[in-house]
Design a protein around this motif. Structure first.
Motif, PDB file in Angstrom:
ATOM      1  N   VAL A 227       0.833  -1.203   0.000  1.00  0.00           N
ATOM      2  CA  VAL A 227       0.000   0.000   0.000  1.00  0.00           C
ATOM      3  C   VAL A 227       0.869   1.256   0.000  1.00  0.00           C
ATOM      4  O   VAL A 227       0.604   2.220  -0.740  1.00  0.00           O
ATOM      5  CB  VAL A 227      -0.949  -0.006   1.218  1.00  0.00           C
ATOM      6  N   LEU A 228       1.908   1.265   0.808  1.00  0.00           N
ATOM      7  CA  LEU A 228       2.771   2.440   0.873  1.00  0.00           C
ATOM      8  C   LEU A 228       3.519   2.661  -0.437  1.00  0.00           C
ATOM      9  O   LEU A 228       3.708   3.812  -0.862  1.00  0.00           O
ATOM     10  CB  LEU A 228       3.743   2.316   2.038  1.00  0.00           C
ATOM     11  N   ARG A 229       3.932   1.589  -1.090  1.00  0.00           N
ATOM     12  CA  ARG A 229       4.570   1.736  -2.400  1.00  0.00           C
ATOM     13  C   ARG A 229       3.606   2.389  -3.386  1.00  0.00           C
ATOM     14  O   ARG A 229       3.995   3.264  -4.170  1.00  0.00           O
ATOM     15  CB  ARG A 229       5.002   0.373  -2.942  1.00  0.00           C
ATOM     16  N   ASP A 230       2.358   1.951  -3.360  1.00  0.00           N
ATOM     17  CA  ASP A 230       1.353   2.535  -4.241  1.00  0.00           C
ATOM     18  C   ASP A 230       1.193   4.029  -3.969  1.00  0.00           C
ATOM     19  O   ASP A 230       1.062   4.838  -4.900  1.00  0.00           O
ATOM     20  CB  ASP A 230       0.010   1.838  -4.068  1.00  0.00           C
ATOM     21  N   GLU A 231       1.183   4.412  -2.697  1.00  0.00           N
ATOM     22  CA  GLU A 231       1.013   5.817  -2.347  1.00  0.00           C
ATOM     23  C   GLU A 231       2.246   6.643  -2.719  1.00  0.00           C
ATOM     24  O   GLU A 231       2.116   7.802  -3.125  1.00  0.00           O
ATOM     25  CB  GLU A 231       0.700   5.961  -0.861  1.00  0.00           C
ATOM     26  N   LEU A 232       3.424   6.065  -2.601  1.00  0.00           N
ATOM     27  CA  LEU A 232       4.628   6.762  -3.039  1.00  0.00           C
ATOM     28  C   LEU A 232       4.600   6.992  -4.546  1.00  0.00           C
ATOM     29  O   LEU A 232       4.946   8.077  -5.030  1.00  0.00           O
ATOM     30  CB  LEU A 232       5.871   5.957  -2.652  1.00  0.00           C
ATOM     31  N   ALA A 233       4.190   5.962  -5.285  1.00  0.00           N
ATOM     32  CA  ALA A 233       4.092   6.097  -6.733  1.00  0.00           C
ATOM     33  C   ALA A 233       3.056   7.150  -7.113  1.00  0.00           C
ATOM     34  O   ALA A 233       3.277   7.964  -8.017  1.00  0.00           O
ATOM     35  CB  ALA A 233       3.744   4.750  -7.369  1.00  0.00           C
ATOM     36  N   PHE A 234       1.920   7.137  -6.414  1.00  0.00           N
ATOM     37  CA  PHE A 234       0.899   8.141  -6.695  1.00  0.00           C
ATOM     38  C   PHE A 234       1.414   9.536  -6.381  1.00  0.00           C
ATOM     39  O   PHE A 234       1.128  10.496  -7.099  1.00  0.00           O
ATOM     40  CB  PHE A 234      -0.372   7.864  -5.887  1.00  0.00           C
TER      41      PHE A 234
END
Length: 244
Positions: A227-234
């Motif tokens: 989830v955190l990777r997704d938020e960093l990418a976003f």
């Protein structure tokens, strides 16, 4: 160095930077840093307050000197909310089942000024202020209900005390008003009920849901890392689109 922003992790009440290690182990390619909050510790006589915590967050983020995404868990949302808007390199704030409040609010104001039943409170009034502290009275159920039993028991032994000042002082700034934000809802949380999380999450730009208890960095570190990777990418794509 990773092209992702630096991820700065801010723990909640009673905890220390130790609680993040299972999550960090799932993010080996990222620059992950942690902040130790002065309001949490073993010695009640030297505990800091909310503003000490906010200063610690701001100082750590400023010292990094590159884009950051700051994660606040539980009480950690309070110093993050107070501090994150003061450092220009913060690109996003992530509230992980965290207190996401407005100017003038305190952690205790969420519950009408009444101490929750799982707080072991020791008041020490002095000169119009309270220099007391509180511990976690029922940590296994409230904090670690879905954590593997051995890890849960080990975590309980590492918990410290939390200053009362940290939960009674009001916020003077609200970072989420000017900094993009995400709220990660922990749907089986026994410490911060889901309806309360949802009410606070209404202030966030984005929301994500986890089927977890209060401490997914211990119970579901791989899923939380995703989830955190997704938020960093976003965060990266959002900044690019905003500057286009």
């Amino acid at each position: 160095m990773s092209t992702f922003p630096t991820l700065v992790l801010v723990h909640g009440a009673w905890h220390g930077t130790w609680c993040w290690q299972p999550l960090i182990d799932h993010l080996p390619d990222l620059d992950v840093q942690t902040v130790a909050l002065p309001s949490s510790g073993q010695n009640p006589a030297v505990l800091g307050d909310l503003y000490d915590d906010a200063a610690a967050v701001a100082e750590r983020v400023a010292a990094i000197g590159r884009p950051t995404v700051v994660v606040g868990h539980s009480y950690g949302g309070c110093p993050v909310t107070e501090a994150a808007a003061t450092v220009a390199t913060v690109h996003r704030v992530i509230y992980l089942s965290a207190l996401m409040q407005d100017v003038g609010d305190s952690a205790l104001s969420l519950v009408g000024g009444v101490y929750p039943p799982y707080w072991d409170v020791h008041e020490q009034p002095q000169e119009g202020a309270d220099y007391g502290y509180f511990g976690a009275a029922e940590p296994l159920e409230a904090l670690y209900g879905d954590v593997e039993p051995h890890l849960a028991q080990e975590s309980v032994t590492r918990l410290g005390r939390q200053s009362l000042a940290s939960v009674t002082q009001p916020l003077t700034q609200a970072a989420w008003r000017t900094v993009p934000s995400t709220y990660i809802l922990c749907e089986e949380d026994m410490a911060i009920p889901l309806p309360l999380q949802e009410a606070m999450a209404a202030r966030a730009e984005r929301t994500v849901r986890l089927r977890s208890g209060h401490s997914p960095f211990l119970s579901q570190p791989a899923e939380l890392a995703r989830v955190l990777r997704d938020e960093l990418a976003f965060s990266i794509s959002d900044r690019r689109s905003s500057s286009a």
